[in-house]
Design an enzyme around this catalytic site. Structure first.
Site, PDB file in Angstrom:
ATOM      1  N   ASP A 129      16.294  37.247  -7.657  1.00  0.00           N
ATOM      2  CA  ASP A 129      15.640  36.697  -6.467  1.00  0.00           C
ATOM      3  C   ASP A 129      14.107  36.787  -6.561  1.00  0.00           C
ATOM      4  OD1 ASP A 129      15.685  35.549  -3.936  1.00  0.00           O
ATOM      5  OD2 ASP A 129      17.139  36.971  -3.136  1.00  0.00           O
ATOM      6  N   ASP A 186      17.511  29.148   1.765  1.00  0.00           N
ATOM      7  CA  ASP A 186      18.892  29.588   2.003  1.00  0.00           C
ATOM      8  C   ASP A 186      19.716  28.613   2.834  1.00  0.00           C
ATOM      9  OD1 ASP A 186      17.825  31.759   0.777  1.00  0.00           O
ATOM     10  OD2 ASP A 186      18.621  33.225   2.205  1.00  0.00           O
TER      11      ASP A 186
HETATM   12  C1  GAL Z   1      17.523  35.413  -0.400  1.00  0.00           C
HETATM   13  C2  GAL Z   1      18.421  34.572  -1.274  1.00  0.00           C
HETATM   14  C3  GAL Z   1      19.829  34.679  -0.711  1.00  0.00           C
HETATM   15  C4  GAL Z   1      20.264  36.124  -0.699  1.00  0.00           C
HETATM   16  C5  GAL Z   1      19.272  36.973   0.048  1.00  0.00           C
HETATM   17  C6  GAL Z   1      19.587  38.450  -0.067  1.00  0.00           C
HETATM   18  O1  GAL Z   1      16.243  35.364  -0.885  1.00  0.00           O
HETATM   19  O2  GAL Z   1      17.963  33.245  -1.289  1.00  0.00           O
HETATM   20  O3  GAL Z   1      20.703  33.857  -1.461  1.00  0.00           O
HETATM   21  O4  GAL Z   1      20.400  36.570  -2.037  1.00  0.00           O
HETATM   22  O5  GAL Z   1      17.963  36.761  -0.416  1.00  0.00           O
HETATM   23  O6  GAL Z   1      18.678  39.241   0.643  1.00  0.00           O
END
Ligand code: GAL
Length: 397
Positions: A129, A186
């Protein structure tokens, strides 16, 4: 040094969409067991991925990441062994910044030690991430660093980059060695969210293929508004059909985000649909092209008890074609308006005019029904937010 070749879009399950921080050893084991029992593994869903929130808030005195002993009392190696024993691959999560999005320690400046740790635990897939990324650090450089660290770890670990499209990763993530890259923010479990994610990548259809696939996020099929990314507005069955068809037509990675232990029959059949999976997993991995994008006309509107005729919805009609191996096509007709409409697929726009002497023999992938050989065009009646998907074989007539 090993080189991992990701020939087809990866398929699996990820904990985030439904469970968020509410994850455990038991949940992962149960999910794996059910996925095996119900035929998901056999259908190709082989990666079981634990997302954010699996560790303690601090590294140990040696700088190592520590699985939360309350959530994962047997440690990660034992869990990976169990997941492997059923025939699945095991995935975990970290972040290129100094903390994960949920505020747990992550791998910036720890890439080589963490990669070695993941390899020791038996990890096969790392979602990586982009939260808390230092202002003075370089996006490409840090993804390349983790990619090299994974390759140096001695284990084949697929790098699933997740920087939400920052710095146009479709142009370079493949060259740093990632097997897939998240291109958008997301997903949430509603029509607007997934349809705008999909539309945002229509310019990048061609930047996804064997070796590195454009990842438009985990699916929400089966959530119906419940769980971590279910926020009030929720998807209907029709929405899920459209979501799954979009992901399949795009050869996107299919990471299930619903609770597979409690999927209803409709959603289970949808994500296990052999024809749709074959479209997604076609060995040539060609991107789809758009043969129509424009208005749809919905008729039969009533106002004050009277029928007022038709209404036009701009940019709600979408016909996409995916050339597959063995001269087969997949054709998807989408109606993004919220009323039923007739959507027209014009064969001349697919390079098959009447004078070619060729027709298309159509099969509806949702009903299995054979529609026979069509020429010139095919009109589909498509519900609001819905889609029709056909497999088509060329026939000389
Ligand atoms: C976001 C990511 C999500 C999930 C989340 C967890 O940045 O895009 O898919 O992994 O973090 O905190």
């Amino acid at each position: 040094m090993t080189h991992m070749h990701v020939a087809l879009p990866p398929l699996g399950w990820n904990s985030w969409n439904t469970f968020g921080s509410n994850i455990s050893d038991e949940l992962i084991r149960e999910t794996a067991r059910i996925m095996k029992e119900k035929g998901y593994l056999e259908a190709g869903y082989k990666y079981i991925v634990i997302d954010d929130c699996w560790s303690l808030r601090e590294r140990d005195e040696n700088g190592k990441l520590v699985p939360d002993p309350q959530k994962f009392p047997h440690g990660m190696k034992a869990l990976a062994d169990y997941v492997h024993s059923l025939g699945f691959k095991f995935g975990m999560y970290s972040c290129a910044g100094v903390m994960t999005c949920a505020g747990y320690p992550s791998s910036y400046d720890h890439e080589y030690e963490d990669a070695r740790q993941f390899a020791e635990w038996g990890v096969d897939f790392l979602k990586y991430d982009f939260c808390y990324f230092p202002e003075n650090a370089d996006n490409r450089h840090r993804y390349a660093t983790m990619s090299m660290a994974l390759k140096a770890s001695g284990r084949d670990i697929l790098l699933s980059a997740c920087n939400w499209g920052s710095g146009e990763p479709w142009k370079w993530m493949k060259s740093v060695g990632a097997g897939m890259y998240r291109s958008t923010g997301d997903i949430f479990d509603n029509f607007r969210s997934f349809s705008s994610i999909f539309k945002s990548q229509m310019e990048n259809f061609c930047m996804s293929g064997p070796g590195c696939f454009n990842d438009i996020d985990m699916l929400t099929v089966g959530m119906y508004g419940k769980g971590n990314v279910g926020l009030g507005a929720k998807c209907t069955d029709e929405d899920y059909r459209t979501q799954f068809a979009m992901w399949c037509m795009f050869s996107a990675p299919l990471m299930l985000g619903g609770d597979v232990r409690n999927m209803n029959e409709f959603c289970e059949k949808l994500v296990l649909n052999k024809d749709l999976l074959r479209i997604n997993q076609d060995e040539e991995c060609r991107p789809p092209y758009i043969s129509y994008r424009g208005r749809v006309i919905c008729s039969g509107f009533e106002e004050n008890g009277e029928t007022v005729g038709w209404r036009e919805f701009p940019d709600c009609g979408l016909v996409m074609i995916k050339h597959m191996s063995d001269n087969e096509f997949a054709m998807a007709y989408f109606n993004l308006a919220d009323h039923p409409a007739t959507v027209t697929g014009t064969f001349a726009d697919m390079g098959i005019p009447y004078k070619s002497g060729v027709g298309l023999d159509l099969k509806d992938v949702f009903t299995g029904e054979s529609l026979g050989v069509k020429r010139d065009y095919y009109n589909a009646e498509v519900p609001g937010h819905g889609c029709k998907v056909y497999l088509a074989k060329m026939k000389h007539v």
